[in-house]
Design an enzyme around this catalytic site. Structure first.
Site, PDB file in Angstrom:
ATOM      1  CG  ASP A 148      50.250  32.916  44.823  1.00 32.10           C
ATOM      2  OD1 ASP A 148      50.098  32.014  45.676  1.00 32.10           O
ATOM      3  OD2 ASP A 148      50.978  32.777  43.814  1.00 32.10           O
ATOM      4  CD  GLU A 175      42.119  55.778  45.505  1.00 34.41           C
ATOM      5  OE1 GLU A 175      41.320  55.337  44.632  1.00 34.41           O
ATOM      6  OE2 GLU A 175      43.263  56.178  45.240  1.00 34.41           O
TER       7      GLU A 175
END
Length: 553
Positions: free
Chosen positions: A230, A279
């Site tokens: 956002d 990751e």
């Protein structure tokens, strides 16, 4: 109205059998169709009249059968709801109105079993004024280390009675509110680009950066597949917080560089976030809600070491005009190509008037706009209920409205409730199947005929058109991913383009944005076969106005 493929045999769960998230399709997000769930309006699991995570979980098979690839959930975090959950008090907790962490965990697990990925909202520009950091900053007063995590400043004027600068809130009025010292005397001012209940974080603070890296890992460890970010353009402010020097700043949004939006410093943040996303297995993604002055500026958020997608607001705000649509399609694709990112396409969301109403022309035009969007290269977003052809509810009485902006003199119209009215699932009952305890906003009576149950199996329905189009999009290699269209010569008011695979299979999309029939001769090859249209059209003769179709060629 009929459309091809609407009568296909499609048992419940067929989508899940075709793909599970463990397949880890390469670059799944490049051509993904992502369904936005506004939790309070999707489905009510506990009968209190408010949608919740158990309600969403129970309806996941519907989304799997619809044929979408992922679900994006609007905020469900602990919040006093000053801005419908975009004022977060605790980023690691679920607001009790939506359930608890165990509900979120169960929802994610069920979604993955059905082959659906889950994207959650993240609100990093500001917190709630109920966030523990901000409450402590107020209690401890000037000099508190917690104040360095927000933008506290002394005021101007003889007694500090004036705001620190001339910035205006997106919700209207000054972007600053004066705090009170612990002894009750007037204190420093704090910055809030939105409501006073939403103080902006200071992203120059290492503590803020560390905290959000930790929040990312918390939800990634729970299994989410990505984040919709956002106000992704708003976190970094220009050094020194310089004055704008003018009033009416809201008119400048999205038109020019501003000292509080789209600062280059945001990109360092997203590069650090991309390292975390990479990751984790399964290609976890970041999606930017970034209002920028141009598509080229938006593309900077999508460089290979930053985020994966950004909302294409330039397309969303384009009217139903062939020339305007072609220009924004070209500029969108051209700006994303240098950074190797997919363009996104969206017609509706929880903050704008539903496209059936906004575009004019009613359901027929809305369905044509859908087929245009789903034929374009890149990723598409579907807002809950648009697959039912829901219109904007424009006649809600004032006494039932709940948009926080409606109750404030803040420069907003406060009428977002019209696109947030809860989903109709059944043609009868107190809340048309939304839940057993009524609906937090009243649903129009004629929505009964637009309900999921009423439309399922009806080959003329909007729901079955969406199901067919999404099935075609998944099956045909010329649809979805890619970065270009081949425009074909077409009469005025008509858009026609070809999508072709490396092995030569192609689909032609033709859209008549006018109101009068348009000749297809000269656009389609003789052997073209109609795959789907939004109206009762068999592919021969002139293409009616506000009609779109896909042809195999």
């Amino acid at each position: 109205m009929t459309q091809h493929l609407a009568d296909r045999s499609r048992p419940a769960g067929a989508h899940a059998e075709a793909m599970t998230v463990t397949d880890d399709r390469a670059d799944w997000w490049r051509g993904a169709v992502i369904y936005q769930v506004y939790p309070r309006s999707f489905a009510d699991g506990n009968g209190d009249g408010m949608g919740d995570l158990p309600g969403v979980r129970a309806r996941l098979p519907y989304l799997a059968e619809l044929g979408v690839d992922a679900v994006w959930l609007s905020p469900f975090y602990a919040s006093p709801q000053a801005d419908a959950g975009y004022d977060v008090a605790d980023y690691r907790a679920i607001d009790p109105m939506f359930g608890g962490l165990h509900d979120a965990d169960a929802l994610i697990r069920d979604a993955h079993e059905l082959g659906l990925r889950v994207i959650v909202d993240l609100v990093p520009n500001h917190s709630s004024d109920h966030h523990e950091w901000f409450k402590r900053a107020l209690r401890e007063g000037p000099g508190s280390p917690l104040r360095e995590r927000y933008h506290f400043r002394p005021g101007k004027g003889e007694n500090g009675e004036l705001p620190p600068n001339d910035w205006e809130s997106i919700f209207g009025g000054p972007a600053w509110t004066r705090s009170s010292n612990p002894d009750g005397t007037p204190g420093e001012w704090y910055l809030h680009l939105f409501a006073p209940e939403q103080p902006d974080f200071n992203w120059d603070s290492p503590a803020v950066r560390d905290e959000f890296r930790s929040v990312l890992r918390f939800w990634l460890d729970m299994g989410v597949d990505g984040f919709r970010i956002d106000v992704a353009h708003g976190m970094v402010k220009a050094p020194g917080l310089p004055d704008m020097g003018s009033a009416g700043q809201l008119k400048l949004l999205g038109n020019q560089q501003l000292p509080f939006f789209d600062q280059d410093g945001v990109h360092e943040i997203y590069r650090s976030w991309r390292e975390i996303l990479d990751e984790y297995p399964g290609q976890r993604i970041g999606v930017a809600e970034a209002w920028t002055p141009s598509e080229d500026r938006t593309a900077l958020y999508l460089r290979p070491d930053e985020l994966h997608q950004a909302f294409n607001f330039h397309y969303l705000m384009t009217g139903w005009d062939a020339g305007d649509l072609r220009r924004v399609i070209d500029s969108s694709l051209d700006s994303m190509r240098p950074v190797g990112a997919p363009t996104t396409w969206v017609l509706s969301n929880h903050d704008v008037v539903r496209h059936r109403t906004r575009l004019g022309g009613g359901l027929r035009r809305a369905r044509a706009a859908t087929l245009l969007m789903l034929a374009l290269p890149g990723s598409a977003y579907v807002y809950q209920g648009e697959e039912l052809g829901l219109p904007e509810v424009v006649d809600l009485p004032d006494e039932v409205r709940q948009d926080p902006s409606f109750f404030k003199d803040n420069g907003q119209d406060g009428l977002r409730d019209g696109c947030r009215v809860p989903m109709p699932w059944a043609p009868s009952g107190e809340s048309l199947g939304f839940g057993e305890g009524g609906s937090w906003l009243p649903q129009p009576a004629d929505w009964a005929e637009l309900s999921v149950e009423e439309q399922t199996g009806d080959p003329t329905s909007t729901l079955e058109m969406y199901r067919s189009a999404l099935a075609l999009r998944r099956e045909h290699p010329a649809l979805g991913a890619g970065d270009a269209v081949e425009w074909l010569d077409a009469p005025a008011g008509v858009l026609a383009f070809r999508r072709t695979t490396p092995v030569g299979r192609s689909v032609i999309c033709v859209v008549n944005t006018g109101t009068t029939p348009a000749e297809l001769a000269g656009i389609l090859p003789e052997n073209a076969e109609l795959l789907i249209s939004n109206e009762d059209f068999d592919g021969t003769g002139p293409l009616p106005g506000d009609t779109a179709g896909w042809w195999a060629a």
